[in-house]
Design an enzyme around this catalytic site. Structure first.
Site, PDB file in Angstrom:
ATOM      1  N   GLN A  56       0.788  -0.949  -0.169  1.00 31.28           N
ATOM      2  CA  GLN A  56      -0.177   0.284  -0.249  1.00 31.28           C
ATOM      3  C   GLN A  56       1.065   1.254  -0.166  1.00 31.28           C
ATOM      4  O   GLN A  56       1.072   1.576   1.294  1.00 31.28           O
ATOM      5  CB  GLN A  56      -1.194   0.486   1.164  1.00 31.28           C
ATOM      6  CG  GLN A  56      -1.827   1.160   0.922  1.00 31.28           C
ATOM      7  CD  GLN A  56      -3.423   0.757   1.162  1.00 31.28           C
ATOM      8  OE1 GLN A  56      -3.067  -0.020   0.897  1.00 31.28           O
ATOM      9  NE2 GLN A  56      -3.736   1.893   0.050  1.00 31.28           N
ATOM     10  N   PHE A  57       1.342   1.814  -0.998  1.00 29.61           N
ATOM     11  CA  PHE A  57       2.491   2.789  -1.154  1.00 29.61           C
ATOM     12  C   PHE A  57       1.800   3.753  -0.947  1.00 29.61           C
ATOM     13  O   PHE A  57       2.137   4.935  -0.941  1.00 29.61           O
ATOM     14  CB  PHE A  57       3.063   3.177  -2.815  1.00 29.61           C
ATOM     15  CG  PHE A  57       2.124   3.474  -3.505  1.00 29.61           C
ATOM     16  CD1 PHE A  57       2.261   4.142  -3.876  1.00 29.61           C
ATOM     17  CD2 PHE A  57       1.561   2.556  -4.302  1.00 29.61           C
ATOM     18  CE1 PHE A  57       1.696   4.825  -5.491  1.00 29.61           C
ATOM     19  CE2 PHE A  57       0.844   3.216  -5.167  1.00 29.61           C
ATOM     20  CZ  PHE A  57       0.575   4.545  -5.807  1.00 29.61           C
ATOM     21  N   THR A  58       0.649   3.948  -1.182  1.00 31.45           N
ATOM     22  CA  THR A  58      -0.666   5.213  -0.696  1.00 31.45           C
ATOM     23  C   THR A  58      -0.251   5.456   0.813  1.00 31.45           C
ATOM     24  O   THR A  58      -0.397   6.819   1.203  1.00 31.45           O
ATOM     25  CB  THR A  58      -2.013   5.250  -0.858  1.00 31.45           C
ATOM     26  OG1 THR A  58      -1.889   4.533  -0.559  1.00 31.45           O
ATOM     27  CG2 THR A  58      -1.769   4.938  -2.650  1.00 31.45           C
TER      28      THR A  58
END
Length: 155
Positions: free
Chosen positions: A81-83
């Protein structure tokens, strides 16, 4: 590294790969949304994984949060989940400049996953970088936010 940890009764993730739908599911345990930042290294990743594995947030016989994932023989579903590194302090479009380089982030993500497996935790994953659909049956609800860095959330 940043993690949103949700204690779950069940969780699943689906995505498309090579023209077919893939799915990973778990029962009792954690769904972990995991993002690696540009300053992360293997040591911080291992430290955070161990911390989560040993957290005492599952109910004991008296119903108190007093036992760990290991104690309840729970599983982990780990989703990239890079966000989680989005900076929303300016404007209306999140800046993702603090997210880690994708190749390095994937290595750190795999190190995180491996730490769970080495500790004997049944572990499922999504597909790093894929467009995924995550289903979470939150238990409690219990949701914890953990980070190895300062995590400013002002808007």
């Amino acid at each position: 590294m940043r993690v949103v940890a949700q204690r779950v009764a069940a969780g699943s993730v689906t995505w498309e790969q090579d023209g077919s739908e893939r799915r990973a599911t778990i029962e009792h345990g954690y769904v972990l949304l995991v993002g690696a930042g540009s300053d992360d290294d293997d040591n911080t990743v291992r430290k955070l994984a161990d911390k989560i594995i040993d957290l005492r947030v599952f109910a004991d016989e008296a119903g108190r949060m007093n036992v760990s994932l290991v104690d309840v023989k729970g599983a982990a579903l780990i989703v990239s989940q890079f966000t989680l590194f989005a900076d929303m302090s300016r404007g209306r479009r999140p800046s993702l400049l603090r997210a880690g380089d994708p190749q390095r982030a994937e290595q750190l993500y795999e190190t995180f996953v491996q730490q769970f497996r080495e500790r004997g935790i049944p572990t499922e994953t999504g597909s790093f970088g894929a467009d995924m659909r995550v289903t979470i049956e939150n238990d409690g609800p219990v949701t914890l936010v953990l980070s190895t860095d300062e995590w400013p959330t002002r808007v």
